[in-house]
Design an enzyme around this catalytic site. Sequence first.
Site, PDB file in Angstrom:
ATOM      1  N   ASP A 213      23.879  47.737  43.966  1.00  0.00           N
ATOM      2  CA  ASP A 213      24.900  47.075  44.562  1.00  0.00           C
ATOM      3  C   ASP A 213      25.793  47.036  45.632  1.00  0.00           C
ATOM      4  OD1 ASP A 213      25.744  47.388  41.293  1.00  0.00           O
ATOM      5  OD2 ASP A 213      26.350  48.851  41.448  1.00  0.00           O
TER       6      ASP A 213
ATOM      7  N   LYS B 179      26.954  55.533  35.474  1.00  0.00           N
ATOM      8  CA  LYS B 179      25.496  55.432  37.092  1.00  0.00           C
ATOM      9  C   LYS B 179      25.592  56.985  37.922  1.00  0.00           C
ATOM     10  CE  LYS B 179      26.529  51.218  38.066  1.00  0.00           C
ATOM     11  NZ  LYS B 179      27.497  50.320  38.528  1.00  0.00           N
TER      12      LYS B 179
HETATM   13  O1  SKM Z   1      25.335  47.586  39.165  1.00  0.00           O
HETATM   14  C1  SKM Z   1      25.909  46.346  38.047  1.00  0.00           C
HETATM   15  C2  SKM Z   1      25.063  47.159  36.656  1.00  0.00           C
HETATM   16  O2  SKM Z   1      23.282  46.807  36.783  1.00  0.00           O
HETATM   17  C3  SKM Z   1      25.188  45.641  36.000  1.00  0.00           C
HETATM   18  C4  SKM Z   1      26.989  45.332  34.999  1.00  0.00           C
HETATM   19  C5  SKM Z   1      26.569  44.653  33.735  1.00  0.00           C
HETATM   20  O3  SKM Z   1      25.776  44.582  33.753  1.00  0.00           O
HETATM   21  O4  SKM Z   1      28.336  44.066  33.700  1.00  0.00           O
HETATM   22  C6  SKM Z   1      26.851  45.933  35.853  1.00  0.00           C
HETATM   23  C7  SKM Z   1      27.203  46.728  36.965  1.00  0.00           C
HETATM   24  O5  SKM Z   1      27.943  47.797  36.694  1.00  0.00           O
END
Ligand code: SKM
Length: 285
Positions: free
Chosen positions: A110, A74
């Site tokens: 988030d 991220k």
């Molecule tokens: O921020 C979210 C991401 O967009 C998707 C995600 C997932 O699919 O497990 C988890 C988070 O990090």
Amino acid sequence: MTEYRITGNTRLVALLGSPVRHSQSPQIHNTAFQALNLNYAYMVFDIQQSELEAAVQAMKTLDVAGFNVTMPHKEKVIPYLDELSEEASIIGAVNTVKNDNGKLIGYNTDGMGFMMSLAEENIPVSGKKVIVLGAGGAGKSVATQLALENVGELMIFNRSAAPAEALCRLINEKIPTCQVSWHLLDETVLKEALSTADVLVNTTNVGMGDLKNLSLVKDANWLHSKLKVVDIIYSPSKTKLLEIAETAGCQTVNGIGMVVGQGALAFHIWTGAHMPVADVKSGIL
Ligand code: SKM
């Protein structure tokens, strides 16, 4: 005649991260695409750090509609993007990217997804004393959003000093009105803080995977029954922390609302459409 879901005009939306195979995002987004008859498909790709730059370049080359970014990329993805939204640049982490005709724009949904899950459970944070466990990627988004929502006091607990200190500095710099402090995860200090807190949020991975049977709160007697206890983990749906909190008589919230909330906001960024959140939730529960 057979009706095909995937056609020559289907736009790809992806998730880049590692590990990613456990992700609920394909179920969330593909259910919503199908429900709204939108010609997109969501797929996950397990991408190592050394492959990230090439993977982002591939997203451009393949002209995807957009993509999500999850652990551990991220922050590392930022140099490969063309532009950042305001919240992503404050937080310094991106979980959603829109491909705007070849320009990659990074967002962070988030923190707002987390707020959506609190709103659904009628948990106010403005003016409240909130404890956040963890200062990693998720902790950063949650703590920064809480600071933007005018919490009365924000206490960040972390296993190591450097990330917690950096997060505290970031909040002090960007949102100077917020009363924020950081602490090492010392049981005595945490217990003392919990005795007067309104909301506790776990953003660490303690409670999932190999750490499934563990909780940073060791005993129900650390908690008072008016405390709201939120764990952003969604698998398992009831973590050890939430089990302990239930024993203490606390209102508890797991991470399903947040993962669907962040997904709904990303979905809107990519498609301009509103995700049918209730249908999606009932599909993945
Ligand atoms: O921020 C979210 C991401 O967009 C998707 C995600 C997932 O699919 O497990 C988890 C988070 O990090």
